[in-house]
Design a protein around this motif. Structure first.
Motif: not given
Length: 79
Positions: A58-70, A72-77
């Motif tokens: 769902i994130q990928k179907s409606i996003s152009t950019k997303f941030l992931r927390i894994k 305790n680290k934040l990554s931008e995709e």
């Protein structure tokens, strides 16, 4: 049903930024598809949507950019 009415009510207002927490939770698959279409239309009109979801598809179907927390680290995709 309350979830659907909430989304319709919010999106009928004159706003440019929308913050949603798990917007597709408690919706059946047909209602999820409709919600995704409405969210995409809102975004295509130049508006910003910030939302949380645990479902990566769902994130990928409606996003152009997303941030992931894994771990305790934040990554931008970018999609």
């Amino acid at each position: 049903m309350k979830h659907k009415l909430f989304l319709i009510g919010i999106l009928s207002r004159d706003i440019n930024i929308l913050l949603l927490d798990e917007p597709l939770t408690a919706l059946d698959s047909d209602a999820q598809q409709v919600a995704i279409e409405v969210i995409n239309k809102f975004a295509s009109e130049g508006n910003m949507i910030i939302f949380t979801s645990h479902i990566e598809s769902i994130q990928k179907s409606i996003s152009t950019k997303f941030l992931r927390i894994k771990n305790n680290k934040l990554s931008e995709e970018y999609i």
